[in-house]
Design a protein around this motif. Structure first.
Motif, short mmCIF file in Angstrom:
data_model
loop_
_atom_site.label_atom_id
_atom_site.label_comp_id
_atom_site.label_asym_id
_atom_site.label_seq_id
_atom_site.Cartn_x
_atom_site.Cartn_y
_atom_site.Cartn_z
N MET A 1 0.81 -1.21 0.00
CA MET A 1 0.00 0.00 0.00
C MET A 1 0.85 1.27 0.00
SD MET A 1 -2.88 -1.22 2.79
CE MET A 1 -3.79 0.31 2.66
N ASN A 2 2.15 1.12 0.18
CA ASN A 2 3.01 2.30 0.30
C ASN A 2 3.16 3.01 -1.04
OD1 ASN A 2 6.04 3.52 0.30
ND2 ASN A 2 5.16 3.57 2.35
N GLN A 3 3.03 4.34 -1.02
CA GLN A 3 3.08 5.14 -2.24
C GLN A 3 4.30 6.04 -2.33
OE1 GLN A 3 -0.61 7.32 -2.25
NE2 GLN A 3 -1.89 5.48 -2.33
N ALA A 4 5.11 6.07 -1.26
CA ALA A 4 6.22 7.04 -1.21
C ALA A 4 7.58 6.41 -1.48
CB ALA A 4 6.23 7.73 0.16
N SER A 5 7.73 5.13 -1.28
CA SER A 5 9.03 4.48 -1.44
C SER A 5 9.26 4.08 -2.89
CB SER A 5 9.12 3.23 -0.55
OG SER A 5 8.83 3.55 0.80
N ASP A 6 10.32 4.60 -3.49
CA ASP A 6 10.61 4.29 -4.89
C ASP A 6 12.12 4.15 -5.07
OD1 ASP A 6 10.37 3.86 -7.59
OD2 ASP A 6 10.19 5.99 -8.09
N PRO A 7 12.59 2.91 -5.18
CA PRO A 7 11.82 1.66 -5.19
C PRO A 7 11.43 1.23 -3.78
CG PRO A 7 14.14 1.17 -5.35
CD PRO A 7 14.04 2.67 -5.37
N LYS A 8 10.45 0.34 -3.71
CA LYS A 8 10.07 -0.20 -2.41
C LYS A 8 11.17 -1.13 -1.91
CE LYS A 8 5.11 0.18 -3.16
NZ LYS A 8 3.81 -0.51 -3.21
N PRO A 9 11.54 -1.02 -0.63
CA PRO A 9 12.63 -1.85 -0.12
C PRO A 9 12.22 -3.31 -0.02
CG PRO A 9 11.58 -0.70 1.68
CD PRO A 9 10.95 -0.17 0.42
N PRO A 10 13.15 -4.22 -0.22
CA PRO A 10 12.81 -5.63 -0.01
C PRO A 10 12.56 -5.90 1.47
CG PRO A 10 15.18 -5.36 -0.32
CD PRO A 10 14.56 -4.03 -0.59
N LEU A 11 11.65 -6.81 1.75
CA LEU A 11 11.33 -7.16 3.13
C LEU A 11 12.37 -8.16 3.64
CD1 LEU A 11 9.43 -7.02 5.56
CD2 LEU A 11 8.10 -8.87 4.52
N GLN A 12 13.03 -7.82 4.72
CA GLN A 12 14.05 -8.67 5.31
C GLN A 12 13.50 -9.27 6.61
OE1 GLN A 12 18.16 -7.10 5.08
NE2 GLN A 12 17.24 -5.22 4.27
N THR A 13 13.55 -10.59 6.72
CA THR A 13 13.05 -11.28 7.90
C THR A 13 14.22 -11.77 8.75
OG1 THR A 13 12.95 -13.45 6.83
CG2 THR A 13 11.01 -12.02 6.63
N ALA A 14 14.00 -11.82 10.06
CA ALA A 14 15.04 -12.30 10.97
C ALA A 14 14.38 -12.87 12.22
CB ALA A 14 16.01 -11.18 11.34
N MET A 15 14.90 -14.00 12.69
CA MET A 15 14.35 -14.59 13.91
C MET A 15 14.63 -13.72 15.14
SD MET A 15 16.88 -15.81 16.15
CE MET A 15 15.97 -17.12 16.95
N ASN A 16 15.59 -12.81 15.01
CA ASN A 16 15.91 -11.91 16.13
C ASN A 16 14.74 -11.02 16.49
OD1 ASN A 16 18.42 -12.16 14.15
ND2 ASN A 16 19.16 -12.21 16.26
N PHE A 17 13.82 -10.82 15.55
CA PHE A 17 12.67 -9.97 15.81
C PHE A 17 11.42 -10.78 16.17
CE2 PHE A 17 15.18 -7.14 12.94
CZ PHE A 17 15.51 -6.21 13.92
N ARG A 18 11.59 -12.07 16.46
CA ARG A 18 10.45 -12.82 16.96
C ARG A 18 10.02 -12.29 18.33
NH1 ARG A 18 12.31 -19.14 16.21
NH2 ARG A 18 12.55 -19.12 13.93
N GLU A 19 8.76 -12.59 18.68
CA GLU A 19 8.30 -12.34 20.04
C GLU A 19 9.13 -13.18 21.00
OE1 GLU A 19 7.22 -10.53 22.31
OE2 GLU A 19 5.09 -10.36 21.77
N GLN A 20 9.06 -12.87 22.29
CA GLN A 20 9.78 -13.69 23.25
C GLN A 20 9.27 -15.13 23.19
OE1 GLN A 20 8.14 -11.59 26.90
NE2 GLN A 20 8.23 -13.66 27.71
N PHE A 21 10.13 -16.07 23.54
CA PHE A 21 9.78 -17.49 23.50
C PHE A 21 9.21 -17.88 24.85
CE2 PHE A 21 11.38 -22.09 23.44
CZ PHE A 21 10.27 -22.53 22.75
#
Length: 223
Positions: free
Chosen positions: A70-90
């Motif tokens: 839905m973002n209209q301002a980012s050109d180009p749109k950044p790739p989505l980077q995933t990491a387990m470090n940002f998981r919720e607490q276990f």
């Protein structure tokens, strides 16, 4: 280098709806959860993001993808980077269990019957340490284990060579993680009696060159 982070709590999931703990376990977004993601997307459609991160859970990825689409301002749109470090607490043994029953199991031996009771009497760090003690397998993350993992996640952002001073970063994260960040860095400046809502935006500045204990400055919460 100072970065502006827009941290979004993922949309509502079925475990959220059923009041069950959801750390490393995962349940799909509800219809309301998809609407939560769209609401966040509308709020952030005018932000020019240079990078986008989320945890490697499906609920965070689906939310982040909806926001970026839905973002209209980012050109180009950044790739989505995933990491387990940002998981919720276990939550270990207590993953998927009723939240009220779980926090009673963790806090009752210490004279605290609820999550908020533990926080009020012993501080937020104790919620993790008490839960690890109550876990018969002791797999639940301690406060030290949790923050070590999260700090490594922020080191990933700091090491992104595509980012420059003043850059804007999308981070799709989790409720207790956002609340933990607020307790650690916001002090008494905000009312933390209410958890961040699904799809809400919390903003903060991240000084990539500072020690992590001094690196975060909150600018808004649960918007």
């Amino acid at each position: 280098m100072l970065l502006h982070i827009f941290a979004v709590r993922h949309g509502q999931t079925y475990f959220n709806r059923y009041n069950r703990l959801q750390g490393w376990s995962n349940s799909p977004l509800t219809e309301q959860g998809l609407k939560d993601a769209e609401r966040a997307g509308h709020k952030l459609k005018g932000v020019d993001f240079q990078a986008a991160y989320c945890s490697d859970t499906t609920r965070a990825q689906v939310t982040a993808e909806r926001i970026l689409s839905m973002n209209q301002a980012s050109d180009p749109k950044p790739p989505l980077q995933t990491a387990m470090n940002f998981r919720e607490q276990f939550y270990g043994y207590f993953e998927g269990q009723d939240m009220g029953m779980t926090w009673w199991a963790a806090g009752a031996p210490h004279g605290a019957k609820t999550y908020n009771d533990i926080v009020d009497k012993f501080g937020l760090a104790a919620t993790r340490d008490f839960l690890k003690d109550a876990d018969p397998f002791h797999d639940a993350e301690s406060d030290q284990e949790y923050w070590q993992r999260v700090e490594e996640g922020f080191a990933l952002i700091a090491g992104n060579t595509d980012l420059h001073d003043g850059g804007k970063v999308l981070l799709v994260w989790h409720g207790n993680s956002l609340l933990s960040l607020m307790h650690r860095f916001a002090g008494s400046a905000y009312d933390l009696s209410e958890r961040p809502a699904n799809g809400s935006v919390t903003s903060f500045d991240f000084d990539t060159q500072a020690a992590f204990a001094q690196a975060i400055t909150l600018t808004s919460y649960n918007q």
